[in-house]
Design a protein around this motif. Structure first.
Motif, mmCIF file in Angstrom:
data_model
loop_
_atom_site.group_PDB
_atom_site.id
_atom_site.type_symbol
_atom_site.label_atom_id
_atom_site.label_comp_id
_atom_site.label_asym_id
_atom_site.label_seq_id
_atom_site.Cartn_x
_atom_site.Cartn_y
_atom_site.Cartn_z
ATOM 1 N N ILE A 1 -17.188 30.663 9.284
ATOM 2 C CA ILE A 1 -18.053 31.700 8.694
ATOM 3 C C ILE A 1 -17.184 32.507 7.734
ATOM 4 O O ILE A 1 -16.051 32.873 8.060
ATOM 5 N N MET A 2 -17.691 32.751 6.534
ATOM 6 C CA MET A 2 -16.929 33.544 5.557
ATOM 7 C C MET A 2 -17.781 34.699 5.052
ATOM 8 O O MET A 2 -18.999 34.576 4.946
ATOM 9 N N VAL A 3 -17.130 35.806 4.733
ATOM 10 C CA VAL A 3 -17.844 36.955 4.171
ATOM 11 C C VAL A 3 -17.391 37.191 2.734
ATOM 12 O O VAL A 3 -18.184 37.165 1.802
ATOM 13 N N ASP A 4 -16.087 37.414 2.531
ATOM 14 C CA ASP A 4 -15.628 37.668 1.159
ATOM 15 C C ASP A 4 -15.043 36.406 0.492
ATOM 16 O O ASP A 4 -15.115 36.259 -0.713
ATOM 17 N N GLY A 5 -14.460 35.543 1.303
ATOM 18 C CA GLY A 5 -13.897 34.297 0.754
ATOM 19 C C GLY A 5 -12.571 34.478 0.042
ATOM 20 O O GLY A 5 -12.053 33.544 -0.568
ATOM 21 N N ILE A 6 -11.995 35.694 0.115
ATOM 22 C CA ILE A 6 -10.738 35.930 -0.600
ATOM 23 C C ILE A 6 -9.664 36.586 0.288
ATOM 24 O O ILE A 6 -8.779 37.277 -0.192
ATOM 25 N N GLY A 7 -9.795 36.405 1.591
ATOM 26 C CA GLY A 7 -8.713 36.830 2.478
ATOM 27 C C GLY A 7 -8.715 38.287 2.892
ATOM 28 O O GLY A 7 -7.705 38.783 3.403
ATOM 29 N N MET A 8 -9.835 39.018 2.690
ATOM 30 C CA MET A 8 -9.837 40.451 2.993
ATOM 31 C C MET A 8 -10.504 40.788 4.331
ATOM 32 O O MET A 8 -10.157 41.765 4.963
ATOM 33 N N CYS A 9 -11.522 40.011 4.744
ATOM 34 C CA CYS A 9 -12.357 40.461 5.870
ATOM 35 C C CYS A 9 -11.941 39.893 7.231
ATOM 36 O O CYS A 9 -12.234 40.467 8.261
ATOM 37 N N GLY A 10 -11.307 38.772 7.244
ATOM 38 C CA GLY A 10 -10.867 38.160 8.502
ATOM 39 C C GLY A 10 -11.934 37.350 9.208
ATOM 40 O O GLY A 10 -11.694 36.803 10.288
ATOM 41 N N ALA A 11 -13.133 37.261 8.627
ATOM 42 C CA ALA A 11 -14.234 36.547 9.302
ATOM 43 C C ALA A 11 -13.912 35.066 9.530
ATOM 44 O O ALA A 11 -14.375 34.475 10.499
ATOM 45 N N CYS A 12 -13.134 34.500 8.645
ATOM 46 C CA CYS A 12 -12.919 33.048 8.697
ATOM 47 C C CYS A 12 -11.675 32.667 9.485
ATOM 48 O O CYS A 12 -11.213 31.531 9.396
ATOM 49 N N ARG A 13 -11.138 33.639 10.265
ATOM 50 C CA ARG A 13 -9.859 33.328 10.910
ATOM 51 C C ARG A 13 -9.995 32.171 11.903
ATOM 52 O O ARG A 13 -11.020 31.991 12.556
ATOM 53 N N LEU B 1 -4.764 31.871 11.013
ATOM 54 C CA LEU B 1 -4.819 31.665 9.565
ATOM 55 C C LEU B 1 -6.231 31.936 9.076
ATOM 56 O O LEU B 1 -7.177 31.950 9.867
ATOM 57 N N PHE B 2 -6.371 32.132 7.779
ATOM 58 C CA PHE B 2 -7.681 32.358 7.170
ATOM 59 C C PHE B 2 -8.095 31.092 6.428
ATOM 60 O O PHE B 2 -7.379 30.635 5.528
ATOM 61 N N ALA B 3 -9.270 30.583 6.816
ATOM 62 C CA ALA B 3 -9.735 29.336 6.184
ATOM 63 C C ALA B 3 -9.905 29.501 4.681
ATOM 64 O O ALA B 3 -9.689 28.562 3.921
ATOM 65 N N CYS B 4 -10.288 30.713 4.233
ATOM 66 C CA CYS B 4 -10.598 30.873 2.801
ATOM 67 C C CYS B 4 -9.363 30.851 1.910
ATOM 68 O O CYS B 4 -9.448 30.372 0.776
ATOM 69 N N VAL B 5 -8.257 31.386 2.378
ATOM 70 C CA VAL B 5 -7.080 31.419 1.504
ATOM 71 C C VAL B 5 -5.952 30.482 1.971
ATOM 72 O O VAL B 5 -5.166 29.995 1.162
HETATM 73 FE FE1 FES Z 1 -12.875 36.960 4.608
HETATM 74 FE FE2 FES Z 1 -11.689 34.612 4.751
HETATM 75 S S1 FES Z 1 -13.766 35.016 4.399
HETATM 76 S S2 FES Z 1 -10.810 36.542 5.099
#
Ligand code: FES
Length: 275
Positions: free
Chosen positions: A216-228, A236-240
């Motif tokens: 699950i992603m929210v911002d997709g740029i490593g800021m929110c932590g949703a994709c950890r 790790l963060f899947a998005c970055v």
């Molecule tokens: Fe927010 Fe990856 S989607 S840190």
């Protein structure tokens, strides 16, 4: 200014849709494995989708999605000539592609579309690619002709035996690993249980196995932590850091739990949208 939908095609009626979107700046930079974050309406949710193909000359990217919840249902109301409010990308690390020999690319569900882009990259790098695609039934298989247009070795598995091997992609994969002299890498993209099963098959063969995590992603740029996610004991963060990781190091149990965490809210949201 939005991002115009140049083409919309229902690949599986009522279930899976392909869109070609005008996004010249993204198309110039996109590489296999990259994804985009899209927003269908001003107050809509942003969702990540792996780029299934891009055409630099035409300035377009292709996405394929499963209509599975409120946001994808909303996306599906957009028509050819309509626009996405936002398409942000290319995001994520691209697939590591080098000339390495034989690469087996395994795809399931809408993951076949993303896998197709990666398989194309490996063919362009001079690798021999064996593609394995699977679905419950023949009419649910995606991208067969697209894959066959550049990859001479496409193997198919269907649960009901309506096309190719009757059974799972993992059985076809095991057969290849037992018979081929050397497989440099296995790439798997699809439902979590499929990617996990692929990793179980490749582990005893000690073959490098890359999976693409659909966190699950929210911002997709490593800021929110949703994709950890946890890979090799590290958060790790899947998005970055991904979305592709060494499948043998991924904590799939945690990934499954995190993917289900908003199921109730998703159902409520879909119910409200359908009214
Ligand atoms: Fe927010 Fe990856 S989607 S840190």
């Amino acid at each position: 200014m939005g991002y115009t939908i140049l083409k919309k095609e229902e690949l599986i009626p009522g279930q899976t849709t392909m869109m070609v979107i005008e996004a010249p700046q993204i198309a110039t930079k996109a590489k296999p494995g990259n994804f985009v974050m899209l927003r269908a309406s001003e107050h809509g949710e942003r969702i990540p989708l792996t780029i299934a193909d891009c055409d630099r000359e035409k300035g377009t990217i292709t996405i394929v999605y499963l209509v599975v919840g409120k946001t994808t249902a909303e996306m599906n109301t957009l028509k050819e000539g309509g626009e996405f409010v936002d398409v942000c990308g290319p995001l994520g690390r691209p697939t590591h592609i080098e000339k390495s020999g034989t690469v087996v690319c395994v795809g399931g569900g809408t993951g076949i579309a993303a896998m197709h882009h990666i398989a194309k990259g490996h063919v362009e790098a001079g690798n021999r690619v064996i593609a394995i695609i699977g679905a419950r039934s023949k009419n649910l298989l995606l991208f067969c002709s697209e894959l066959s247009s550049f990859c001479p070795e496409v193997r198919i598995a269907t649960d009901d035996g309506s096309e190719g091997h009757k059974g799972f992609v993992t059985e076809v994969l095991k057969d290849i690993l037992e018979t081929e002299d050397e497989v440099a890498e296995v790439v798997a993209i699809g439902p979590v249980p499929m990617m996990e099963a692929v990793c179980r098959v490749t582990l005893p063969f000690n073959v490098k196995t890359t999976v693409s995590l659909n966190s699950i992603m929210v911002d997709g740029i490593g800021m929110c932590g949703a994709c950890r996610c946890t890979v090799g004991g590290k958060t790790l963060f899947a998005c970055v850091d991904g979305p592709e990781f060494d499948g043998h190091q991924v904590d799939f149990a945690e990934l499954r739990t995190r993917l289900w965490q908003f199921k109730k809210q998703e159902e409520e949201s879909m119910e409200l949208f359908s009214k």
